[in-house]
Write an enzyme that holds these catalytic residues in place. Structure first.
Site, PDB file in Angstrom:
ATOM      1  N   SER A 163     -10.332  -0.775 -28.736  1.00 38.96           N
ATOM      2  CA  SER A 163      -9.809   0.707 -29.307  1.00 38.96           C
ATOM      3  C   SER A 163     -10.549   1.736 -28.498  1.00 38.96           C
ATOM      4  CB  SER A 163     -10.133   0.952 -30.828  1.00 38.96           C
ATOM      5  OG  SER A 163      -9.813   2.304 -31.260  1.00 38.96           O
ATOM      6  N   ASP A 256       1.243   0.412 -33.076  1.00 38.46           N
ATOM      7  CA  ASP A 256       0.080   1.096 -32.899  1.00 38.46           C
ATOM      8  C   ASP A 256       0.271   2.147 -31.602  1.00 38.46           C
ATOM      9  OD1 ASP A 256      -2.449   2.073 -32.032  1.00 38.46           O
ATOM     10  OD2 ASP A 256      -3.379  -0.132 -31.215  1.00 38.46           O
ATOM     11  N   HIS A 286      -2.737  -1.429 -35.252  1.00 42.18           N
ATOM     12  CA  HIS A 286      -4.236  -1.277 -34.673  1.00 42.18           C
ATOM     13  C   HIS A 286      -5.164  -1.562 -35.930  1.00 42.18           C
ATOM     14  CE1 HIS A 286      -6.867   1.204 -32.059  1.00 42.18           C
ATOM     15  NE2 HIS A 286      -7.603   1.086 -33.004  1.00 42.18           N
TER      16      HIS A 286
END
Length: 314
Positions: A163, A256, A286
């Protein structure tokens, strides 16, 4: 909206934490409250097959900045210099800490036989760009300088994160290249946060996806940039020249908002002559890897470990 999320992940959706970055005091208080954490989804805990020693250190920070806390994971039962891996946690540039990646760092050290240096970088909005990135660069420099002491082979030092950690890793690779800094042999960019412009199809479409969505991305970049215009080291997608970067492995999740910027960046790396692997995992979102029992999560995790192993020549 409804999404064709993998059937093994669907039963867990109600148990996953609701994350909103609108009010930072609320999300940070929730993360710091053991009772609140106990009611939500627990972070995975990895039990190593062989002992992994863990030591925290304070290392010199960037010029004029505080020292940086790192956590060093050293596997047992390995002879000779080991590969090194600088791990950068996620959290939208604004949340997260060393504990968040404890399981991941332990697993990499154990299964790959690498010395992992996990970085507790400064967070926005209190410390906007470039504070966090400069802390990561200081950790990379320290890892390289202390390679012999850490039992690390300096020619096999990789970087990576998930991320925001993936975005910071991409930025760190660019910064090291352009400063003539430490050599990096590999970069793992897991579902990376790379582009502040927020214009890709996935970013504009996924406004209510689990764990991460467009509203959170908007707040994340606002906090991280602190009113500054983004350059290529803040948002690597803005970099015009991706040549000369270390080999990369990039993974993305279907549902995502960060999906498309990760895929575009991987394609641009390939076009720039950088050896790159890209994997898109259907039915995922995600943070869906938190559901470790799902087959798709096991594939995603297994391929990550394999990619890092190959990248570090372990």
């Amino acid at each position: 909206m409804s999404y064709a999320i993998d059937p093994e992940l669907q039963p867990w959706l109600a148990m996953l934490p609701a994350i909103s970055l609108e009010d930072m005091s609320v999300i940070r208080a929730a993360m710091a409250d053991p009772a609140a954490r106990a009611q939500g989804f627990q972070l995975p805990v990895y039990e190593p097959a062989s002992p992994v020693s863990v030591e925290e250190k304070l290392i010199p920070g960037p010029a004029g900045a505080p020292d940086v806390r790192v956590r060093v994971y050293t596997p047992s039962g390995h002879n000779g210099p080991l590969p090194g891996y600088v791990n950068i946690h996620g959290g939208g540039f604004v949340i997260g800490d060393l504990d968040q990646d404890e399981s991941l760092a332990t697993r990499i050290a154990d299964q790959i036989g690498a010395v992992v240096v996990s970085v507790d970088y400064r967070l926005a909005p209190e410390h906007p760009y470039p504070a966090g990135l400069e802390d990561c660069y200081a950790a990379l420099e320290w890892t390289t300088a202390k390679a012999s002491e850490l039992r690390i082979d300096p020619s096999r030092i990789g970087i990576g994160g998930i991320s925001a950690g993936g975005g910071l890793s991409a930025a760190l690779a660019l910064l090291a290249r352009d400063r003539g800094g430490p050599a990096i042999c590999f970069q793992y960019l897991g579902i990376p946060e790379l582009d502040d412009r927020l214009e890709t199809p996935s970013m504009t479409k996924f406004v209510d996806t689990p764990m991460w969505n467009r509203p959170n991305a908007v707040y994340s970049w606002q906090y991280y940039l602190g009113g500054q215009p983004a350059d290529q080291y803040a948002a690597p997608s803005r970099a015009e020249d991706l040549s000369g970067l270390p080999p990369a492995y990039v993974d993305v999740c279907e549902f995502d908002p960060l999906r498309d910027e990760g895929m575009i960046y991987a394609h641009r790396l390939i076009q720039a002559g950088v050896r790159t692997e890209l994997h898109h995992f259907p039915g995922t979102f995600h943070g869906s890897g938190l559901v470790e029992a799902a087959a798709v999560s096991r594939r995603m995790s297994g391929e990550m470990i394999d990619a890092i192993r190959r990248g570090l020549k372990a």
